[in-house]
Scaffold this motif. Structure first.
Motif, mmCIF file in Angstrom:
data_model
loop_
_atom_site.group_PDB
_atom_site.id
_atom_site.type_symbol
_atom_site.label_atom_id
_atom_site.label_comp_id
_atom_site.label_asym_id
_atom_site.label_seq_id
_atom_site.Cartn_x
_atom_site.Cartn_y
_atom_site.Cartn_z
ATOM 1 N N ASN A 47 -46.834 -20.843 63.531
ATOM 2 C CA ASN A 47 -45.801 -19.803 63.505
ATOM 3 C C ASN A 47 -45.966 -18.934 62.257
ATOM 4 N N GLU A 48 -45.598 -17.670 62.361
ATOM 5 C CA GLU A 48 -45.518 -16.754 61.213
ATOM 6 C C GLU A 48 -46.741 -16.867 60.312
ATOM 7 N N PHE A 49 -47.879 -16.618 60.910
ATOM 8 C CA PHE A 49 -49.152 -16.797 60.222
ATOM 9 C C PHE A 49 -50.040 -15.565 60.420
ATOM 10 N N ALA A 50 -49.475 -14.399 60.131
ATOM 11 C CA ALA A 50 -50.206 -13.133 60.298
ATOM 12 C C ALA A 50 -51.428 -13.097 59.376
ATOM 13 N N PRO A 51 -52.553 -12.529 59.839
ATOM 14 C CA PRO A 51 -52.722 -11.818 61.117
ATOM 15 C C PRO A 51 -53.203 -12.699 62.261
ATOM 16 N N PHE A 52 -53.138 -14.017 62.098
ATOM 17 C CA PHE A 52 -53.676 -14.901 63.126
ATOM 18 C C PHE A 52 -52.670 -15.268 64.212
ATOM 19 N N SER A 53 -51.429 -15.485 63.837
ATOM 20 C CA SER A 53 -50.422 -15.784 64.862
ATOM 21 C C SER A 53 -49.042 -15.532 64.293
ATOM 22 N N SER A 54 -48.292 -14.699 65.003
ATOM 23 C CA SER A 54 -46.919 -14.399 64.617
ATOM 24 C C SER A 54 -46.191 -13.889 65.840
ATOM 25 N N GLY A 55 -44.946 -13.500 65.666
ATOM 26 C CA GLY A 55 -44.169 -12.993 66.785
ATOM 27 C C GLY A 55 -44.760 -11.748 67.410
ATOM 28 N N ASP A 56 -45.574 -11.021 66.644
ATOM 29 C CA ASP A 56 -46.210 -9.794 67.139
ATOM 30 C C ASP A 56 -47.595 -10.053 67.719
ATOM 31 N N GLY A 57 -47.967 -11.295 67.874
ATOM 32 C CA GLY A 57 -49.306 -11.623 68.353
ATOM 33 C C GLY A 57 -50.218 -11.955 67.193
ATOM 34 N N GLY A 58 -51.531 -11.912 67.438
ATOM 35 C CA GLY A 58 -52.455 -12.209 66.361
ATOM 36 C C GLY A 58 -53.816 -12.627 66.870
ATOM 37 N N ILE A 59 -54.735 -12.818 65.930
ATOM 38 C CA ILE A 59 -56.112 -13.162 66.257
ATOM 39 C C ILE A 59 -56.194 -14.476 67.010
ATOM 40 N N ASP A 60 -55.522 -15.514 66.510
ATOM 41 C CA ASP A 60 -55.591 -16.825 67.162
ATOM 42 C C ASP A 60 -54.940 -16.813 68.543
#
Length: 279
Positions: A47-60
């Protein structure tokens, strides 16, 4: 718990030598049979791990979708908050499941490919390195016209994310020489946004974080910096599954190789403004 605990673990793991060569054995397992029967690939991301994964999407998140497509399975995404350490994350999301009832997933993304982590987690297989993360300094060229070494930022306001490897190395650099000028932020993104707003002169963060926020803006210079306790080549991240899932390892490794060869992996990173660094 937020992703900060993950960052704290990275701050420790990145200070040891990193391991890349993995050749898992292959045989069918009960867990893999359940995956193929269900037709669903459950992928754990932070969770909340920009730019890999967040509420807006991400690389992962995009990578999870690509892996599911390559393997002919439907994706079930399992976002989760980081635990107190990586051992807990691997236990909750890979081989056992959380006592509150969520997890485990079939595969967890963004796991450091690190020999010490592998040794102390013998119930998981860590494999398929897909990116190398490095720490960089980004400065506003209007405020720091030239950069030669760390002395160029003496007296400048430099932002870092709390409990991160960037904070550890900058606060400890040259016997704490820059400590009074370091500004602490809850996330690297927050520090970088403050840099864009003119409130900082520079930021020390992971290169992927810098690239995703600044998007090659010519007003900002990205510089390689040398810190005594920081591996010059950074650290590698991959994925993890149960040790009893060697056939799933082969399936996901083959899918990862195909994504790299076809250029799809680079395209996933580029979508978020990040250049994939080969492990």
């Amino acid at each position: 718990m937020t992703k900060i605990s993950y960052r704290a673990c990275i701050a420790i793991l990145a200070l040891v030598c990193l391991f890349l060569g993995i050749s898992p054995p292959v045989r069918a397992g009960e867990d893999f049979s359940k995956i193929t029967q269900s037709g669903i690939l459950k992928v754990a991301v932070y969770n909340e791990f920009a730019p890999f994964s967040s509420g807006d999407g991400g690389i992962d998140i995009d990578l999870a979708e690509a892996l599911a497509k390559k393997t002919g399975l439907k994706l079930s995404l399992l976002p989760f908050p980081a635990g107190d350490d990586l051992d807990e994350d691997l236990r909750n999301m890979v081989w056992k499941g959380h006592y509150l009832g969520y997890g485990p997933a079939d595969v967890m993304l963004h796991v450091p490919v690190d020999p010490r982590l592998m040794k102390q987690n013998d119930k998981v297989e860590i494999f398929a390195p897909y990116h190398r993360e490095v720490v960089r300094l980004v400065t506003d060229v209007r405020k720091v016209p030239q950069f030669e070494n760390l002395d160029s930022i003496a007296g400048k306001k430099i932002g870092v994310e709390k409990v991160s490897i960037s904070a550890v190395v900058l606060l400890g650099a040259e016997d704490g020489k820059f400590r009074d000028d370091v500004k602490i932020y809850p996330t690297a993104t927050a520090a970088l946004e403050q840099l864009k707003a003119g409130g900082l002169d520079g930021v020390v963060a992971n290169l992927s974080e810098i690239e995703s926020v600044l998007r090659a803006d010519p007003n900002y210079r990205i510089s390689e910096v040398t810190f005594q306790r920081l591996p010059p080549k950074g650290w590698v991240v991959g994925m993890a599954v149960k040790k009893s899932d060697p056939e799933l390892v082969k399936l996901l490794q083959d899918a990862t190789n195909a994504l790299v060869t076809s250029g799809e992996m680079a395209a996933i990173f580029a979508k978020h403004g990040v250049k994939v660094l080969a492990p």
